[in-house]
Design an enzyme around this catalytic site. Structure first.
Site, mmCIF file in Angstrom:
data_model
loop_
_atom_site.group_PDB
_atom_site.id
_atom_site.type_symbol
_atom_site.label_atom_id
_atom_site.label_comp_id
_atom_site.label_asym_id
_atom_site.label_seq_id
_atom_site.Cartn_x
_atom_site.Cartn_y
_atom_site.Cartn_z
ATOM 1 N N GLU A 262 58.915 59.555 54.357
ATOM 2 C CA GLU A 262 59.041 60.848 55.043
ATOM 3 C C GLU A 262 58.050 60.809 56.195
ATOM 4 O O GLU A 262 56.886 61.176 56.049
ATOM 5 C CB GLU A 262 58.707 61.991 54.071
ATOM 6 C CG GLU A 262 59.630 62.079 52.875
ATOM 7 C CD GLU A 262 61.011 62.653 53.192
ATOM 8 O OE1 GLU A 262 61.190 63.212 54.295
ATOM 9 O OE2 GLU A 262 61.899 62.525 52.342
ATOM 10 N N CYS A 296 55.807 68.350 60.424
ATOM 11 C CA CYS A 296 56.724 67.251 60.755
ATOM 12 C C CYS A 296 57.964 67.818 61.442
ATOM 13 O O CYS A 296 58.606 67.141 62.237
ATOM 14 C CB CYS A 296 57.096 66.473 59.506
ATOM 15 S SG CYS A 296 57.655 67.527 58.168
HETATM 16 P P1 NAD Z 1 48.741 59.540 58.154
HETATM 17 O O1 NAD Z 1 49.841 58.587 58.366
HETATM 18 O O2 NAD Z 1 47.477 59.330 58.867
HETATM 19 O O3 NAD Z 1 48.370 59.615 56.582
HETATM 20 C C1 NAD Z 1 49.302 60.002 55.607
HETATM 21 C C2 NAD Z 1 48.848 59.514 54.241
HETATM 22 O O4 NAD Z 1 48.992 58.097 54.194
HETATM 23 C C3 NAD Z 1 47.380 59.785 53.926
HETATM 24 O O5 NAD Z 1 47.233 60.093 52.559
HETATM 25 C C4 NAD Z 1 46.717 58.455 54.263
HETATM 26 O O6 NAD Z 1 45.507 58.250 53.584
HETATM 27 C C5 NAD Z 1 47.780 57.491 53.782
HETATM 28 N N1 NAD Z 1 47.750 56.160 54.401
HETATM 29 C C6 NAD Z 1 47.682 55.870 55.707
HETATM 30 N N2 NAD Z 1 47.703 54.523 55.884
HETATM 31 C C7 NAD Z 1 47.806 53.981 54.657
HETATM 32 C C8 NAD Z 1 47.876 52.634 54.168
HETATM 33 N N3 NAD Z 1 47.825 51.581 54.977
HETATM 34 N N4 NAD Z 1 47.976 52.446 52.841
HETATM 35 C C9 NAD Z 1 48.062 53.508 52.007
HETATM 36 N N5 NAD Z 1 47.968 54.781 52.396
HETATM 37 C C10 NAD Z 1 47.849 55.019 53.714
HETATM 38 O O7 NAD Z 1 49.370 60.987 58.482
HETATM 39 P P2 NAD Z 1 48.634 62.401 58.606
HETATM 40 O O8 NAD Z 1 47.878 62.467 59.878
HETATM 41 O O9 NAD Z 1 47.947 62.757 57.330
HETATM 42 O O10 NAD Z 1 49.907 63.364 58.691
HETATM 43 C C11 NAD Z 1 50.644 63.612 59.848
HETATM 44 C C12 NAD Z 1 51.906 62.772 59.912
HETATM 45 O O11 NAD Z 1 52.705 62.941 58.744
HETATM 46 C C13 NAD Z 1 52.794 63.206 61.061
HETATM 47 O O12 NAD Z 1 53.338 62.083 61.681
HETATM 48 C C14 NAD Z 1 53.873 64.039 60.388
HETATM 49 O O13 NAD Z 1 55.072 64.145 61.122
HETATM 50 C C15 NAD Z 1 54.048 63.280 59.111
HETATM 51 N N6 NAD Z 1 54.644 64.130 58.086
HETATM 52 C C16 NAD Z 1 55.940 63.885 57.752
HETATM 53 C C17 NAD Z 1 56.566 64.694 56.830
HETATM 54 C C18 NAD Z 1 58.007 64.485 56.469
HETATM 55 O O14 NAD Z 1 58.439 65.022 55.444
HETATM 56 N N7 NAD Z 1 58.787 63.743 57.233
HETATM 57 C C19 NAD Z 1 55.857 65.747 56.208
HETATM 58 C C20 NAD Z 1 54.529 65.944 56.569
HETATM 59 C C21 NAD Z 1 53.931 65.128 57.513
#
Ligand code: NAD
Length: 532
Positions: A262, A296
């Site tokens: 997602e 998102c």
């Molecule tokens: P992010 O990608 O920085 O982090 C998201 C999660 O992934 C965090 O818990 C982070 O610790 C983890 N993570 C990141 N890299 C990782 C890795 N290499 N291994 C394991 N875990 C890892 O995102 P963010 O800044 O927290 O959130 C914003 C983003 O999320 C935006 O792009 C938004 O559009 C997206 N988002 C999407 C949805 C959806 O349903 N499509 C919903 C909410 C947010």
């Protein structure tokens, strides 16, 4: 701070729990949680170590054998109780979400309501984990499908919906007979701890074993990437940016695990010459500035027919001029801060890029200074006139920047611009013209996972499957038949006849064993044994 007390949160806390038991990791390196609302450092959470991670997975494995054996409606009853508990804690939890992430209190409360809704939904769904029965091509055979629990589901969540995304995943996983391990964002771990404490009361009340709902707060090395690489975890539900999701998808695929992705969106609304602006303008403004542009499903691109462009622009300038930005816990304010100062830097960088690439900022474009904005996380909601092909427009800047893009000719030209980005989450059209609406919904229309008519892109009901196409990752969560992905699908053929016909009419005949043959065979075996 009353809401922290009401949720039993302490200043220094462990970030790892297997259900009701919290691992003693307060002494570990801490994640300091800072509110973007006022800059206060209101909690310090022990980061899980690699051995904490291993302990959590082992407990989850053991719990799975108990949980999967419980009838699904009984699991639904546990989820029902979680929903009831959440009702009692809606106000403090909604307030904490707003304080930790900076989203308006109304949206924080809405987020808790979303988890309550999914709990209610799952109670019913727990009685409907059905497989289909079909007809066999062979005589006296029965062919059907059944769904079994899958195992451990890891749920990695983004900061912007610190409990709802967990709810969509964990409640569905639970009724499916799976156990879950939640790794929340390090930018919003306090809401996750509060949620876990609420769930723990239900687990305790029902005398359930540890390991059914686990929480693990930690960094990428000790927790995040361990989850991606661990073969004991068959499904990783990953919510985050496209860049992080790309890494996660590749790592889990490397071990042939399953992912639900997602990821980021770049959501557009098409306003045609037949749009009703009484509906369109408020939907656009809420979609663009709600959660300070950090959803998102936030509306980022407004694709306006040239005949309505000036009118829409004027309405938006007036609406943006009336927006109040400030402490999101105060109901009078429409928009709070971004999550942290790095997000403000990314916003300012995008504003510069818009200008450099030939766009015009027609409203906002600055960070906010002054006592009320002392956390350094507040920015102005921003309107920019751009061309859809600017590189900055093709990216998801997680901030309240709305791009105004003009199109001319038929709605197909608006749709072509709309689809010309790499992400594919949410989309909308405002039109009262039937042909335009159906064109937008047709196979040649919107290429997104969500397509709305005369409502905005932002927000979704839990009853539908939620997710997006293209770089958004293709995952589906929440309602409809999304539950199937959390289960192991099995096709079963039962032969209740006396013959053994093969599929596709293949013939393979051997003399069937008779009683006499069997006897002869035993004598031969005995003779052979003697010879040795
Ligand atoms: P992010 O990608 O920085 O982090 C998201 C999660 O992934 C965090 O818990 C982070 O610790 C983890 N993570 C990141 N890299 C990782 C890795 N290499 N291994 C394991 N875990 C890892 O995102 P963010 O800044 O927290 O959130 C914003 C983003 O999320 C935006 O792009 C938004 O559009 C997206 N988002 C999407 C949805 C959806 O349903 N499509 C919903 C909410 C947010």
């Amino acid at each position: 701070m009353n809401f922290l007390d009401a949720l039993y949160l302490e200043k220094t806390m462990s970030g790892t729990s297997t259900g009701t038991v919290w691992l003693d990791n307060k002494g570990n390196k801490k994640i300091v949680v800072t509110s973007p609302v006022d800059g206060e450092k209101f909690a310090a959470i022990g980061r899980a170590s690699a051995s904490d991670f291993d302990h959590v997975v082992r407990e989850a494995q053991q719990a799975f054998s108990v949980w999967r054996a419980m009838p699904a409606p009984k699991r639904g009853e546990i989820v029902r109780q979680i929903g009831l508990r959440l009702r009692d804690f809606k106000l403090p939890l909604g307030t904490l979400i707003a304080y930790e992430t900076g989203k308006p209190l109304q949206e924080g409360l809405g987020e808790v309501q979303e988890v309550i809704d999914i709990c209610d939904y799952c109670v019913g769904q727990s009685r409907m984990l059905y497989g289909m029965t079909t007809v066999s091509e062979r005589p006296e055979h029965r062919l059907f499908e059944q769904y079994h629990p899958l195992g451990i589901v890891a749920i990695i969540t983004a900061f912007n919906f610190p409990v709802a995304v967990w709810g969509w995943n964990a409640m569905i996983a639970a009724i499916c007979g799976d156990v879950s391990i939640w790794k929340p964002s390090s930018k919003a771990p306090a809401s996750a701890i509060a949620m876990q404490k609420i769930v723990a009361r239900v687990l305790e009340h029902n005398n359930l074993p540890e390991g059914i709902f686990s929480l693990i707060v930690g960094d990428r090395n000790n927790v995040g990437e361990k989850i991606l690489d661990d073969r004991r975890i068959p499904l990783v539900s990953f919510t985050g940016s496209v860049a992080s999701g790309r890494v996660a998808a590749a790592r889990v695929a490397g071990r042939l695990g399953r992912t639900i992705l997602e990821l980021g969106g770049n959501n557009g609304i098409i306003i045609t010459e037949h749009a009703d602006l009484k509906l369109a303008v408020p939907a656009v403004v809420f979609g663009a500035v709600g959660t300070a542009g950090q959803r998102c499903t936030t509306t980022r691109r407004l694709i306006i027919h040239e005949s309505r462009y000036d009118e829409v622009k004027e309405h938006l300038l007036r609406a943006y001029g009336s927006l109040k930005i400030g402490n999101p816990l105060l109901e009078a304010n429409h928009m709070g801060p971004l999550i942290d100062r790095n997000a403000v830097k990314a916003y300012l960088k995008a504003v510069k890029a818009i200008i450099r690439q030939g766009g015009t900022i027609i409203f906002g474009g600055n960070s906010l200074k002054g006592e009320e904005y002392a956390s350094g996380c507040y920015v102005e909601p921003t309107l920019a006139e751009v061309e859809n092909q600017f590189p900055v427009v093709k990216e998801e800047t997680f901030a309240p920047i709305l791009y105004l893009i003009k199109y001319s000719g038929g709605v197909e030209n608006g749709i072509a611009l709309h689809n010309d980005v790499e992400q594919g989450l949410s989309s909308a059209i405002f039109s009262t013209n039937h042909n335009q609406v159906e064109g937008f919904l047709s196979a040649a229309g919107s290429d997104c996972g969500i397509a709305n008519v005369n409502i905005g892109t932002s927000g979704a009901e839990i009853g539908g499957a939620f997710g997006g196409e293209k770089n958004t990752g293709g995952g589906r969560e929440s309602g409809s038949d999304a539950w199937k992905f959390y289960m192991r699908r099995q096709t079963v053929t039962v032969n209740y006849g006396q013959g053994l016909p093969l599929a596709q009419g293949i013939r393979f005949e051997i003399e069937p064993p008779t009683r006499g043959d069997k006897y002869l065979h035993e004598i031969l075996l005995k003779k052979q044994e003697k010879n040795f």
